[in-house]
Enzyme design. Structure first.
Site, PDB file in Angstrom:
ATOM      1  N   HIS A 158      16.421  64.885  43.032  1.00  0.00           N
ATOM      2  CA  HIS A 158      17.030  63.751  43.736  1.00  0.00           C
ATOM      3  C   HIS A 158      18.546  63.882  43.850  1.00  0.00           C
ATOM      4  O   HIS A 158      19.167  63.139  44.614  1.00  0.00           O
ATOM      5  CB  HIS A 158      16.683  62.468  42.983  1.00  0.00           C
ATOM      6  CG  HIS A 158      16.130  61.376  43.851  1.00  0.00           C
ATOM      7  ND1 HIS A 158      15.709  61.563  45.165  1.00  0.00           N
ATOM      8  CD2 HIS A 158      15.924  60.055  43.591  1.00  0.00           C
ATOM      9  CE1 HIS A 158      15.261  60.417  45.656  1.00  0.00           C
ATOM     10  NE2 HIS A 158      15.381  59.488  44.733  1.00  0.00           N
ATOM     11  N   ASN A 163      18.844  53.988  44.817  1.00  0.00           N
ATOM     12  CA  ASN A 163      18.261  52.913  45.617  1.00  0.00           C
ATOM     13  C   ASN A 163      19.279  51.926  46.168  1.00  0.00           C
ATOM     14  O   ASN A 163      18.951  51.121  47.036  1.00  0.00           O
ATOM     15  CB  ASN A 163      17.214  52.152  44.798  1.00  0.00           C
ATOM     16  CG  ASN A 163      15.984  52.989  44.524  1.00  0.00           C
ATOM     17  OD1 ASN A 163      15.884  54.134  44.959  1.00  0.00           O
ATOM     18  ND2 ASN A 163      15.041  52.434  43.793  1.00  0.00           N
ATOM     19  N   ASP A 206      17.935  64.675  49.603  1.00  0.00           N
ATOM     20  CA  ASP A 206      16.756  65.485  49.294  1.00  0.00           C
ATOM     21  C   ASP A 206      15.605  65.047  50.200  1.00  0.00           C
ATOM     22  O   ASP A 206      15.584  63.917  50.680  1.00  0.00           O
ATOM     23  CB  ASP A 206      16.366  65.306  47.828  1.00  0.00           C
ATOM     24  CG  ASP A 206      16.065  63.852  47.495  1.00  0.00           C
ATOM     25  OD1 ASP A 206      14.902  63.531  47.243  1.00  0.00           O
ATOM     26  OD2 ASP A 206      17.006  63.025  47.486  1.00  0.00           O
ATOM     27  N   ASN A 210      14.537  56.048  49.710  1.00  0.00           N
ATOM     28  CA  ASN A 210      15.147  54.762  49.356  1.00  0.00           C
ATOM     29  C   ASN A 210      16.666  54.752  49.509  1.00  0.00           C
ATOM     30  O   ASN A 210      17.252  53.712  49.820  1.00  0.00           O
ATOM     31  CB  ASN A 210      14.767  54.366  47.935  1.00  0.00           C
ATOM     32  CG  ASN A 210      13.319  53.939  47.820  1.00  0.00           C
ATOM     33  OD1 ASN A 210      12.728  53.470  48.787  1.00  0.00           O
ATOM     34  ND2 ASN A 210      12.729  54.120  46.643  1.00  0.00           N
TER      35      ASN A 210
END
Length: 204
Positions: free
Chosen positions: A19, A66, A91, A112
């Site tokens: 991530h 997020n 990513d 997200n």
């Protein structure tokens, strides 16, 4: 002027996870441009410099993935810039491993971090640079997968993809996104296609 944002999560725990490929790309870009990304501002770490005379600001949001949009909307509003001046590195689990995909705009999909940016700036019209980080097992939890580290066999290929992504960003600033897309879009920096159930001794 461009705002170049790499998405990720702050802290040592997440440093080498899938991530955090956006953070890794900002680090690579900063090294190439001799920019220090160490000022705490806009809910993240920032650094500024120039690419061929064009001012650029590098941003690593520290709001956690997020809530990435909180950092991005602050910096865009501060400099009174339009979404067209925003370049975002993320990513991607839906493209091939170590593949680079550049898009001028589009939906956030399942990401997200992108969802947060789209929701808070109110626009999908910003460029995104996606790096394939592999595909999870069918029964594997998505959050666990993207927060996992790359196996050692994959690190060199991901480093190559990150390096190419940083070069494509420079090309975007100097020559325009169409030229960058023609040069880099959909290139795969691994000689074999990667699947999540590949053998442990698979070599690219």
């Amino acid at each position: 002027m461009y705002i170049i944002v790499g998405l990720g999560n702050p802290g040592k725990r997440y440093e080498d996870t899938r991530h955090n490929i956006g953070f890794k790309t900002i680090d690579a870009l900063a090294d190439k441009l001799n920019i220090k990304v160490n000022k705490i501002k806009f809910k993240g770490l920032v650094g500024e410099g120039r690419i061929a005379g064009e001012k650029v600001i590098l941003l690593k949001p520290h709001t956690f993935m997020n809530n990435s949009g909180e950092s991005v909307v602050e910096i865009l509003n501060f400099y009174k810039l339009k979404p067209e001046n925003l370049l975002v590195v993320v990513d991607d689990i839906d493209i091939e491993f170590a593949q680079l995909k550049i898009k001028k705009n589009g939906s956030a999909g399942t990401h997200n971090g992108l969802k947060s940016i789209v929701n808070l700036i109110g626009s999908k019209d910003f460029a995104r640079f996606k790096i394939g980080v592999g595909k999870k097992h069918p029964n594997e939890d998505l959050a666990s997968f993207v927060l996992s580290n790359f196996p050692s066999r994959d690190k060199k290929h991901i480093e190559d993809a990150v390096d190419a992504c940083s070069e494509s960003i420079i090309k975007t600033v100097t020559d325009g996104i169409d030229v960058a897309m023609n040069s880099y879009n959909n290139n795969i920096y691994c000689c074999l296609l990667y699947t999540s159930d590949a053998a442990d001794d698979m070599q690219c």
